[in-house]
Design a protein around this motif. Sequence first.
Motif, mmCIF file in Angstrom:
data_model
loop_
_atom_site.group_PDB
_atom_site.id
_atom_site.type_symbol
_atom_site.label_atom_id
_atom_site.label_comp_id
_atom_site.label_asym_id
_atom_site.label_seq_id
_atom_site.Cartn_x
_atom_site.Cartn_y
_atom_site.Cartn_z
ATOM 1 N N GLY A 1 13.682 -53.072 12.368
ATOM 2 C CA GLY A 1 13.901 -54.475 12.799
ATOM 3 C C GLY A 1 14.586 -55.169 11.622
ATOM 4 N N GLN A 2 15.331 -54.291 10.725
ATOM 5 C CA GLN A 2 15.885 -55.114 9.573
ATOM 6 C C GLN A 2 17.267 -55.344 10.145
ATOM 7 O OE1 GLN A 2 15.005 -56.217 6.666
ATOM 8 N NE2 GLN A 2 12.760 -55.509 6.801
ATOM 9 N N PRO A 3 18.124 -56.154 9.515
ATOM 10 C CA PRO A 3 19.456 -56.526 9.965
ATOM 11 C C PRO A 3 20.185 -54.830 10.233
ATOM 12 C CG PRO A 3 19.115 -57.928 8.241
ATOM 13 C CD PRO A 3 17.806 -57.217 8.208
ATOM 14 N N SER B 1 19.749 -56.716 0.775
ATOM 15 C CA SER B 1 19.232 -56.704 2.042
ATOM 16 C C SER B 1 19.057 -55.368 2.349
ATOM 17 C CB SER B 1 20.230 -57.455 3.095
ATOM 18 O OG SER B 1 19.758 -57.108 4.455
ATOM 19 N N ALA C 1 22.126 -63.249 17.955
ATOM 20 C CA ALA C 1 21.267 -63.113 16.684
ATOM 21 C C ALA C 1 20.146 -64.136 16.271
ATOM 22 C CB ALA C 1 22.094 -62.612 15.436
ATOM 23 N N SER D 1 21.230 -63.769 10.019
ATOM 24 C CA SER D 1 20.136 -62.618 9.856
ATOM 25 C C SER D 1 19.070 -63.274 9.667
ATOM 26 C CB SER D 1 20.506 -61.692 8.319
ATOM 27 O OG SER D 1 20.247 -62.709 7.285
ATOM 28 N N ARG D 2 17.673 -62.791 9.356
ATOM 29 C CA ARG D 2 16.494 -63.185 9.313
ATOM 30 C C ARG D 2 16.363 -64.237 8.005
ATOM 31 N NH1 ARG D 2 15.438 -58.451 11.552
ATOM 32 N NH2 ARG D 2 14.045 -58.372 13.258
ATOM 33 N N LYS D 3 17.551 -64.110 7.168
ATOM 34 C CA LYS D 3 17.387 -64.990 6.052
ATOM 35 C C LYS D 3 18.043 -66.264 6.232
ATOM 36 C CE LYS D 3 16.889 -61.280 2.543
ATOM 37 N NZ LYS D 3 17.589 -60.446 1.506
ATOM 38 N N GLU E 1 17.555 -63.743 18.826
ATOM 39 C CA GLU E 1 16.628 -62.644 18.560
ATOM 40 C C GLU E 1 15.565 -62.801 17.376
ATOM 41 O OE1 GLU E 1 19.226 -59.485 18.456
ATOM 42 O OE2 GLU E 1 19.706 -59.463 20.374
ATOM 43 N N LYS E 2 16.072 -63.442 16.381
ATOM 44 C CA LYS E 2 15.525 -63.560 15.144
ATOM 45 C C LYS E 2 14.865 -64.934 14.719
ATOM 46 C CE LYS E 2 19.049 -60.651 13.224
ATOM 47 N NZ LYS E 2 18.479 -59.432 13.477
ATOM 48 N N GLU F 1 25.589 -57.435 11.187
ATOM 49 C CA GLU F 1 24.721 -58.592 11.166
ATOM 50 C C GLU F 1 25.047 -59.165 9.467
ATOM 51 O OE1 GLU F 1 21.401 -58.429 14.426
ATOM 52 O OE2 GLU F 1 20.997 -57.469 12.449
ATOM 53 N N VAL G 1 16.037 -67.999 14.606
ATOM 54 C CA VAL G 1 16.810 -68.972 13.722
ATOM 55 C C VAL G 1 16.785 -70.239 14.468
ATOM 56 C CG1 VAL G 1 18.896 -69.267 12.543
ATOM 57 C CG2 VAL G 1 17.811 -67.100 12.388
#
Length: 613
Positions: free
Chosen positions: A78-80, A55, A280, A260-262, A283-284, A84, A286
């Motif tokens: 913008g990455q975690p 990550s 989170a 996270s975004r993943k 925001e992302k 996070e 998910v």
Amino acid sequence: MTTTSLNTADWPATYPRDYVVVDVETTGLTARDRVISVAAVLLDAHGAVAGRWSSLVDPRRDPGPVHVHGLTAGDLAGQPLFEEIADELADLLTGRVVVAHNASFDWKMLDAEYRRLGRNVPAEERLCTVTLAKRLELPLPNWRLASLATHYGIRQLKAHDAEDDARVLSEAFRFALHEAARGDLPLPLTRPGARGVSRLPVQRSAPPKPPCPYVNPGAAHEGMLVQGMRVAFTGETRVPRETLEADAAAAGLCVTGSVSRKTSLLVTNDTESGTGKNRAAREKGVPVVDEAAFAAMLADVRPGVRVDVPVDTAPPPPSVAAAPQPPMADIPEVPVEARASGVLNVLVLHGRSEHAEAGRVRGLVAERGHRPRLNLTKSVDIVIVLPEGGSDPRAAKAAGLGITCLSAAAWEAKFVATGAAESTPPGADTAEGDRHVCRELPRGGVHDLPGAERPGLWTLQASWRWDRPDGEVDVVAFLLDASEKVRGDCDFVFWNQPATPDGGVSLEVMGSAEQGVTIDLDTIPSDVVRIAVAAVVDGTSAFDAVGPIEVQTGPFQAAAHTRSVLDAATVERVLLLGEFYRRGAGWRFRAQGQGYEFDAVELARRYGVDVES
């Protein structure tokens, strides 16, 4: 390079069962800097890849040396945040031995990040591959990852990229692990959370979570789950959380402790609870479902793509990509480098009452231009066995390996009394072509450091017998002024104060029988004229239980410039190893080897440290 297969049924019983190879990229080199990229490769007991994860991390500050790691502020925006990914990374670290190249650095940076969250690094042991390479005595020009990769024939794709560095190191570590296992060498395991080190793996209370065998296909949509999706839970649940997680894992989903975004899906019965995971997820973007909806989705999980399928038929994303592993038969057995100069590596085996005689014999070995060794490795050419040394288990092992074993009298008759030619006078600078050759420095020998008044970062490494019978050995350092005293207690660097406030001098536990001091000589204050380094034995033991200490010095990560083997007789509990001191506009190193019967507290007092009684 020849290869042989290793029968894993004969695998050393003391070796750990799980490893995680870690690499971090950071905004700088101090604990005040931040992690901007982290990668982890999970390995089983024999070094086979069991999973991969990586990550980027938004440090919310300048990314630092972009010319080194290649990550710009735009790449990281913008990455975690580290908080996070902290839980997800913790799942990978828990119960495993953390493996890294210059492991103290990666550990320091992870430790600083977790401490900001009020937590500790969720691992108990680490292993440094630099120290392992030194134990194996690999013929490397320096101790950088690129040299280790070249030695094992591993191709680097992008240096200083956390994901590629972790891949390269995991492959190199697998080769080195098998090489160590063939010789039944103890691994250089350390326990950073406690004073001292541990030679054997500790009993782990929390087993690691098994890695998900499927590629993450991304976010869950339209009520459909696919094997490999990452699922997180938050808030109260009607069914026990442990049951939900177990059911999800059994269905082929990856249960994660953070969002996270993943993350593919968040399961919660209260989307308005305001937890960090709920925030989170919003925001992302998910997807979020409640417990009942998740149970319905869990009844029909679609098949996923396994991470171990051939890359050319189903390439997984970088964070979970699984490179093909060489079969066991392809683990290389690296031959010992030919010693055309005629220099022999000589191990002396003896009992505790023969320590002084063993020191005399080692002195003769060094006088004839040969290298005294402290441990039995495949590089040893001759073993000298004193009368009590015959009971040392290494004597039988050496004979079984076909290594020549001689009595001290036979050695002296063959290599001393006959006037056998010296290969290299002790203390002389030597070179083979363009390759640097370490200088054997006798007790009292002096070496001028290159670089004049700015020699840069230097390391002194002390090592001793892996199988020392008792006693804890610690390396300490003192920054001394012209009066031969410390300027203040902060100039005493030891196990409870492992670095000076500015980080210019720091201690490192490199392995179970290796410790070192790293010194940034360019930043040492002008009123510090000497830095003394010593080894001390804790408890009631003395150096007769430890034996000789090998001291190597050299620029950070480079090949050693000097090497000394220092004997400390029998009753001494303190051994001065060496000193870096100013000489005109430059710096010198002097090997010492002076022993004292008093303990570390008295040594500190003599150097002016205010030690409480």
